[in-house]
Design a protein around this motif. Structure first.
Motif, mmCIF file in Angstrom:
data_model
loop_
_atom_site.group_PDB
_atom_site.id
_atom_site.type_symbol
_atom_site.label_atom_id
_atom_site.label_comp_id
_atom_site.label_asym_id
_atom_site.label_seq_id
_atom_site.Cartn_x
_atom_site.Cartn_y
_atom_site.Cartn_z
ATOM 1 N N LEU A 25 34.433 133.022 37.752
ATOM 2 C CA LEU A 25 33.886 131.650 38.231
ATOM 3 C C LEU A 25 34.874 130.758 38.935
ATOM 4 O O LEU A 25 34.613 130.124 39.835
ATOM 5 C CB LEU A 25 33.116 131.053 37.030
ATOM 6 N N LEU A 26 35.993 130.726 38.275
ATOM 7 C CA LEU A 26 37.179 130.058 38.747
ATOM 8 C C LEU A 26 37.519 130.562 39.933
ATOM 9 O O LEU A 26 37.990 129.623 40.890
ATOM 10 C CB LEU A 26 38.321 130.024 37.625
ATOM 11 N N ASN A 27 37.783 131.749 40.106
ATOM 12 C CA ASN A 27 38.103 132.221 41.325
ATOM 13 C C ASN A 27 37.088 131.944 42.736
ATOM 14 O O ASN A 27 37.350 131.645 43.736
ATOM 15 C CB ASN A 27 38.152 133.949 41.365
ATOM 16 N N LEU A 28 35.927 132.136 42.238
ATOM 17 C CA LEU A 28 34.653 131.754 43.154
ATOM 18 C C LEU A 28 34.712 130.530 43.448
ATOM 19 O O LEU A 28 34.506 129.977 44.661
ATOM 20 C CB LEU A 28 33.284 132.072 42.288
ATOM 21 N N ARG A 29 35.038 129.578 42.819
ATOM 22 C CA ARG A 29 35.063 128.083 43.050
ATOM 23 C C ARG A 29 36.196 127.816 44.093
ATOM 24 O O ARG A 29 36.073 126.931 44.859
ATOM 25 C CB ARG A 29 35.389 127.064 41.620
ATOM 26 N N LYS A 38 31.927 134.536 50.915
ATOM 27 C CA LYS A 38 30.759 134.656 51.675
ATOM 28 C C LYS A 38 29.433 134.740 51.346
ATOM 29 O O LYS A 38 28.380 134.537 51.509
ATOM 30 C CB LYS A 38 30.879 136.107 52.270
ATOM 31 N N ASN A 39 29.484 135.344 49.856
ATOM 32 C CA ASN A 39 28.228 135.213 48.928
ATOM 33 C C ASN A 39 28.078 134.206 47.851
ATOM 34 O O ASN A 39 28.550 134.304 46.897
ATOM 35 C CB ASN A 39 28.227 136.649 48.285
ATOM 36 N N THR A 40 27.643 133.072 48.530
ATOM 37 C CA THR A 40 27.525 131.803 47.685
ATOM 38 C C THR A 40 26.624 131.802 46.249
ATOM 39 O O THR A 40 26.663 131.311 45.615
ATOM 40 C CB THR A 40 27.317 130.781 48.591
ATOM 41 N N ALA A 41 25.699 133.046 46.619
ATOM 42 C CA ALA A 41 24.547 133.252 45.305
ATOM 43 C C ALA A 41 25.525 133.609 44.223
ATOM 44 O O ALA A 41 24.900 133.682 43.176
ATOM 45 C CB ALA A 41 23.685 134.263 45.852
ATOM 46 N N ARG A 42 26.701 134.125 44.406
ATOM 47 C CA ARG A 42 27.322 134.861 43.335
ATOM 48 C C ARG A 42 27.757 133.835 42.498
ATOM 49 O O ARG A 42 27.898 134.242 41.051
ATOM 50 C CB ARG A 42 28.672 135.576 43.617
ATOM 51 N N VAL A 43 28.130 132.595 42.671
ATOM 52 C CA VAL A 43 28.376 131.241 41.972
ATOM 53 C C VAL A 43 27.346 131.438 40.825
ATOM 54 O O VAL A 43 27.398 131.057 39.659
ATOM 55 C CB VAL A 43 28.839 130.319 42.565
ATOM 56 N N LYS A 44 26.067 131.078 41.191
ATOM 57 C CA LYS A 44 24.899 130.817 40.422
ATOM 58 C C LYS A 44 24.641 132.053 39.552
ATOM 59 O O LYS A 44 24.240 131.953 38.475
ATOM 60 C CB LYS A 44 23.625 130.802 41.445
ATOM 61 N N GLU A 45 24.753 133.410 39.997
ATOM 62 C CA GLU A 45 24.666 134.625 39.273
ATOM 63 C C GLU A 45 25.705 134.351 38.075
ATOM 64 O O GLU A 45 25.425 134.749 36.815
ATOM 65 C CB GLU A 45 24.928 135.845 40.050
#
Length: 72
Positions: A25-29, A38-45
């Motif tokens: 999650l930290l890396n995604l942020r 590219k896949n912003t939905a992954r944050v929610k998952e």
């Protein structure tokens, strides 16, 4: 990740998964902030997976979970 899979994990596996998910999650942020994601939905998952683990940990701490994984 399904809640039934989370309930089948041991406490050590839950802790390890939680650590990995928080790191992801930290890396995604960071990727989201720098517009590299590219896949912003992954944050929610990932946030939902973290919530599932926290829910199971709470159930275990107050003794709600039964042997077959269902809430009493």
């Amino acid at each position: 990740m399904k809640i039934s899979k989370v309930r089948d994990m041991s406490d050590a596996e839950l802790m390890l998964n939680m650590e990995n998910l928080r790191r992801e999650l930290l890396n995604l942020r960071f990727q989201l902030a720098t517009r590299q994601l590219k896949n912003t939905a992954r944050v929610k998952e990932v946030r939902h997976d973290i919530a599932k683990i926290l829910t199971v940990e709470h159930e275990r701490s107050i003794g709600l979970a039964s042997k077959n994984g269902e809430v009493k």
